[in-house]
Design an enzyme around this catalytic site. Structure first.
Site, PDB file in Angstrom:
ATOM      1  N   ASN A 287       0.833  -1.194   0.000  1.00  0.00           N
ATOM      2  CA  ASN A 287       0.000   0.000   0.000  1.00  0.00           C
ATOM      3  C   ASN A 287       0.874   1.253   0.000  1.00  0.00           C
ATOM      4  OD1 ASN A 287      -2.702   1.476   0.665  1.00  0.00           O
ATOM      5  ND2 ASN A 287      -1.286   2.220   2.226  1.00  0.00           N
ATOM      6  N   GLU A 288       0.691   2.090  -0.995  1.00  0.00           N
ATOM      7  CA  GLU A 288       1.348   3.387  -1.116  1.00  0.00           C
ATOM      8  C   GLU A 288       2.854   3.352  -0.831  1.00  0.00           C
ATOM      9  OE1 GLU A 288      -0.952   6.293   1.075  1.00  0.00           O
ATOM     10  OE2 GLU A 288      -2.653   6.101  -0.305  1.00  0.00           O
ATOM     11  N   PRO A 289       3.587   2.515  -1.571  1.00  0.00           N
ATOM     12  CA  PRO A 289       5.035   2.452  -1.355  1.00  0.00           C
ATOM     13  C   PRO A 289       5.766   3.718  -1.802  1.00  0.00           C
ATOM     14  CG  PRO A 289       4.435   1.183  -3.287  1.00  0.00           C
ATOM     15  CD  PRO A 289       3.148   1.598  -2.639  1.00  0.00           C
TER      16      PRO A 289
ATOM     17  N   HIS B 289      -4.394   5.208  -6.042  1.00  0.00           N
ATOM     18  CA  HIS B 289      -5.368   5.852  -5.165  1.00  0.00           C
ATOM     19  C   HIS B 289      -5.736   7.233  -5.704  1.00  0.00           C
ATOM     20  CE1 HIS B 289      -3.731   3.139  -1.689  1.00  0.00           C
ATOM     21  NE2 HIS B 289      -4.419   2.482  -2.597  1.00  0.00           N
TER      22      HIS B 289
END
Length: 509
Positions: free
Chosen positions: A166-168, A236
């Site tokens: 998630n959101e690296p 996202h």
């Protein structure tokens, strides 16, 4: 407050138009970390969402965090061995399946005993560093998937999408936002999953805005170089500027939605620029207005109207879009102090639907029957159903207070003389639990009586009217004050009154 202004728009529908509209409102919904699913209030809020909206998938963080207790270690003669505990996983998955939900699996975060570093994020301290051993990471993934396949059936589980991390692209979510290290994590995870069953669909890189373009570009180049047949791309989508903080809260201004849609389209362009990945599905695995869980905007009618516009357009470039989140049982910044604290959820604590809840319920009703879109613009979407009825959603979104009212004048072709117009209205005077909570004194801890009042006022205003067509045209109007969202149905009426029954006589009209 600005000077009040009224606009009028005329909409003419023949009924045979075909307008592109991809309504995936119910594909996926977000949740706080998976361990929260063990709480009673979480289950009550999710049940309400499923009963009145009904999503197909659910995605959240924390699958491998220590509160789920999946990854364990023990030592024999100085050698460390891995073992796995699926007690809580089974409990959570069973509850999801009982409510008609399948997981959109997000692989993260790192079990503390497996982690290379000590960096954590959030109140609940999810570890956001790479694994000490990718072999151990791969073994854990494979063991988990095989367990799920044994419990729920292989043919079912392989349909559950899998997203790596998630959101690296943010330092807090991935140590140093190390792109190359993430690519290693993705490849190792992808290979591990496909070894279990090649039918699994796997994607990434789950990035948020800001550095999304270089990350998407780099990710696609990496997949091309490594000959990775990635199944989908994830990202996202949030639509507010940086918040200004005061006490427990962050106040954020809405962006021009076109700015966000343009950014989303850039991902479509990057993916399609690679011939072998042209047309690859893009899943928005998180979206909302603000990206913080303490933004009062989330609780407002303004949020509901803005999200209605988003739902009308997000399917243009994307396979799905998952609202973050279904409910306010959520602890990234700690346990909330009040029921209306600006949480991400569609439902406030106390099982109180927020206005945005109904935006989703209304768009879901456009999918209940077979039909096709006959009209779409920045204020309304209209479907013609195979039954002959029309269904639509209308909204009046604003980014700033304008005291702006829109009157939509509809003219719909029909073959029926008498019709029923049903409307369900959500606006600041008819369905605004936030205002009622404020009027009650903003109590931090609601009594049962206060909860009952708030649940009552959190319902749409429902109204019906008889419409009589003229020259095969049914005409009606819908007034939309600022930040209103209205669902409507225009249904043919085939009256079959009982012998002697006279409604007009009863009403003395």
């Amino acid at each position: 407050m600005g000077q009040e202004q009224t606009r009028s728009k005329s909409i003419k529908i023949r009924g045979d138009e075909r307008v592109e509209f991809h309504n995936q409102v119910d594909y996926c919904i977000g949740t706080g970390r998976m361990g929260l699913a063990l709480q009673q209030e979480y289950q009550e809020q999710l049940r309400l969402v499923q009963e009145l909206i009904g999503f197909k998938h659910i995605r959240g963080h924390g699958l491998f965090c220590d509160d789920m207790a999946i990854y364990q270690e023990y030592t024999v003669e100085g050698k460390v061995h891995a073992e796995y505990n699926f007690t809580y996983l089974d409990r959570v998955m069973d509850s999801y399946r009982s409510m008609g939900l399948a997981p959109f699996l997000e692989l993260g975060f790192m079990p503390q005993k497996m982690a290379r570093g000590e960096q954590t994020i959030f109140y609940w301290k999810g570890n956001t560093t790479p694994p000490k051993s990718y072999e151990a990471w791969k073994h854990m993934i494979q063991t988990l998937l095989r367990h799920l396949m044994e419990r729920y059936g292989a043919d079912e589980v392989v349909t559950w999408p899998i997203e790596v991390w998630n959101e690296p692209n943010l330092n807090g979510f991935w140590e140093n936002a190390d792109m190359l290290e993430y690519f290693t994590l993705f490849k190792e995870s992808f290979v591990a999953i496909k070894e279990v069953d090649s039918r699994f669909k796997v994607g990434g890189p789950a990035v948020c805005g800001g550095s999304d373009k270089p990350w998407i570009q780099g990710f696609m180049e990496f997949c091309e170089e490594q000959k990775i047949p990635v199944d989908f791309v994830t990202r996202h989508h949030y639509t507010t500027d940086f918040p200004k903080y005061e006490g427990h809260y962050g106040y954020a201004d809405l962006m021009d939605p076109e700015e966000g849609f343009s950014n989303l389209h850039s991902t479509r362009e990057i993916v399609d620029s690679f011939p072998q990945y042209n047309g690859l599905p893009i899943h928005i695995t998180e979206f909302n207005t603000s990206y913080i869980p303490n933004c009062p905007l989330h609780d407002t009618n303004q949020n509901a109207a803005y999200i209605a516009h988003q739902l009308s357009r997000l399917g243009d470039d994307n396979e799905s879009y998952s609202y973050w989140t279904f409910g306010d049982v959520f602890e990234e910044q700690g346990v909330p102090f009040t029921p209306f604290h600006g949480g991400f959820g569609l439902v406030a604590n106390g099982c109180i639907p927020k206005p945005t809840f109904w935006t989703f319920a209304f768009f879901k009703k456009l999918k209940e029957l077979e039909g096709y879109c006959v009209y779409r613009d920045d204020n309304t979407v209209i479907m013609r159903m195979e039954t002959g009825e029309y269904r639509g959603v209308a909204w009046n979104r604003t980014c700033k207070r304008l005291d702006d009212t829109i009157t939509l004048n509809y003219e719909c072709k029909t073959e029926t003389n008498e019709l029923c117009l049903l409307t369900k209205r959500v606006d600041e005077s008819t369905c605004n639990p936030l205002k009622v909570w404020h009027d009650l004194g903003e109590p931090a801890n609601l009594t049962k009586a206060q909860i009952a009042v708030l649940q009552d006022v959190a319902q749409p205003f429902v109204q019906t009217n008889s419409i009589f067509s003229k020259d095969s045209l049914a005409c009606f109007r819908i007034n939309l004050p600022e930040n209103a969202v209205v669902y409507f149905e225009l249904k043919p009426v085939h009256r079959n009154a009982d012998r002697g029954y006279d409604y007009n006589r009863i009403m003395q009209s």
